[in-house]
Enzyme design. Structure first.
Site, mmCIF file in Angstrom:
data_model
loop_
_atom_site.group_PDB
_atom_site.id
_atom_site.type_symbol
_atom_site.label_atom_id
_atom_site.label_comp_id
_atom_site.label_asym_id
_atom_site.label_seq_id
_atom_site.Cartn_x
_atom_site.Cartn_y
_atom_site.Cartn_z
ATOM 1 N N ASP A 9 -4.185 -1.225 5.264
ATOM 2 C CA ASP A 9 -2.879 -1.586 5.549
ATOM 3 C C ASP A 9 -2.195 -1.321 4.133
ATOM 4 O O ASP A 9 -2.846 -1.550 3.039
ATOM 5 C CB ASP A 9 -2.721 -3.159 6.058
ATOM 6 C CG ASP A 9 -1.244 -3.542 6.152
ATOM 7 O OD1 ASP A 9 -0.380 -2.673 6.855
ATOM 8 O OD2 ASP A 9 -0.786 -4.545 5.531
ATOM 9 N N ALA A 10 -0.738 -1.072 4.294
ATOM 10 C CA ALA A 10 0.073 -0.884 3.025
ATOM 11 C C ALA A 10 0.775 -2.093 2.700
ATOM 12 O O ALA A 10 0.394 -2.641 1.541
ATOM 13 C CB ALA A 10 0.999 0.231 3.203
ATOM 14 N N TYR A 11 1.571 -2.462 3.647
ATOM 15 C CA TYR A 11 2.377 -3.476 3.031
ATOM 16 C C TYR A 11 1.987 -5.098 3.283
ATOM 17 O O TYR A 11 1.642 -5.396 4.313
ATOM 18 C CB TYR A 11 3.731 -3.331 4.111
ATOM 19 C CG TYR A 11 4.334 -2.264 3.737
ATOM 20 C CD1 TYR A 11 5.381 -2.002 2.657
ATOM 21 C CD2 TYR A 11 4.435 -1.093 4.799
ATOM 22 C CE1 TYR A 11 5.915 -0.616 2.391
ATOM 23 C CE2 TYR A 11 5.107 0.010 4.567
ATOM 24 C CZ TYR A 11 5.786 0.337 3.346
ATOM 25 O OH TYR A 11 6.475 1.385 3.039
ATOM 26 N N SER A 116 -0.683 2.472 8.411
ATOM 27 C CA SER A 116 0.514 1.780 8.268
ATOM 28 C C SER A 116 1.668 1.733 9.295
ATOM 29 O O SER A 116 1.835 3.033 9.999
ATOM 30 C CB SER A 116 1.090 1.757 7.063
ATOM 31 O OG SER A 116 2.332 1.177 7.053
ATOM 32 N N ASN A 117 2.253 0.691 9.639
ATOM 33 C CA ASN A 117 3.291 0.757 10.408
ATOM 34 C C ASN A 117 4.727 1.285 9.735
ATOM 35 O O ASN A 117 5.652 2.000 10.422
ATOM 36 C CB ASN A 117 4.084 -0.570 10.689
ATOM 37 C CG ASN A 117 3.121 -1.274 11.868
ATOM 38 O OD1 ASN A 117 2.526 -0.772 12.622
ATOM 39 N ND2 ASN A 117 3.514 -2.806 11.942
#
Length: 221
Positions: A9-11, A116-117
């Protein structure tokens, strides 16, 4: 056995989502922390609501609208602050150990990727600003599917990209709901619990829990 790929995941996992407000904390004073927390909460909540109702807006649009809500709730209307915060969000700080961890994984022959979203443009900006772009084999956005995690179709993007089965993926997220969705899909999951929060969604039974990213390469050896 090492995984076919390590997917992040990024954030909140590789990138510090509170860094944007942190850069402008002096302008926000004692409202900095609650503004940042509400901004993040609404950004995520609205992604869930859109997915649940079969709707979609790009994550960057949700990020701006969530910020508008957080500023309005706290009665903040300082000229230029909204634009400054959004510009800072485009270039969030990576967590201090993120780059070295990704480099160590790639040195061991483990491909790395983001799932990621985030919208493609905001992800490209963020990974470049955080110095992570050269350390990633892929940056995968939900945008082509027009839905958000934890929809199972999102996790399938990773298995498609790396041509493998779910159990051959190591998935890493700081977001409990994301970690749960990934585990339900069949990934080997690492939940990054930086704050030492109580486990949610049975992650203490189904995921491997890390205090940060530093030890991940050894865990995947």
């Amino acid at each position: 056995m090492p995984p076919n790929a390590a997917i992040f995941d990024a954030y909140g996992t590789l990138l510090d989502v509170h860094a944007a407000v942190g850069r402008h904390a002096a302008r926000l004073g004692d409202r900095a922390q609650p503004v940042s927390a509400l901004w993040r909460a609404k950004q995520i909540e609205w992604s869930w609501i859109l997915s649940a109702t079969g709707s979609y807006e790009p994550f960057w649009t949700l990020t701006g609208r969530a910020l508008d809500h957080a500023l309005a709730v706290h009665g903040i209307a300082e000229p230029g602050l909204r634009d400054a915060l959004l510009e800072a969000y485009r270039a969030l700080d990576a967590y201090p150990e993120a780059a070295a961890m990704l480099a160590a994984l790639r040195a061991r022959g483990i491909p790395t990727a983001i799932l990621s979203n985030g919208s493609p443009e905001m992800l490209a900006s963020a990974v470049a600003a955080g110095g992570l772009a050269p350390l990633l084999d892929a940056v995968i956005s939900v945008h082509p599917l027009r839905c958000f995690k934890p929809d199972a179709r999102i996790y399938a993007l990773a298995t498609e990209r790396f041509a493998c089965q779910p159990h051959q993926i190591a998935f890493v997220s700081s977001n409990p709901w994301d970690a749960y969705g990934a585990r339900r899909f069949g990934f080997r999951v690492f939940w990054v619990n930086r704050g030492g929060a109580p486990a949610e969604y049975w992650l203490d039974e189904t995921a491997e829990i890390l205090p940060d990213l530093a030890s991940l390469p050894d865990r995947l050896a």
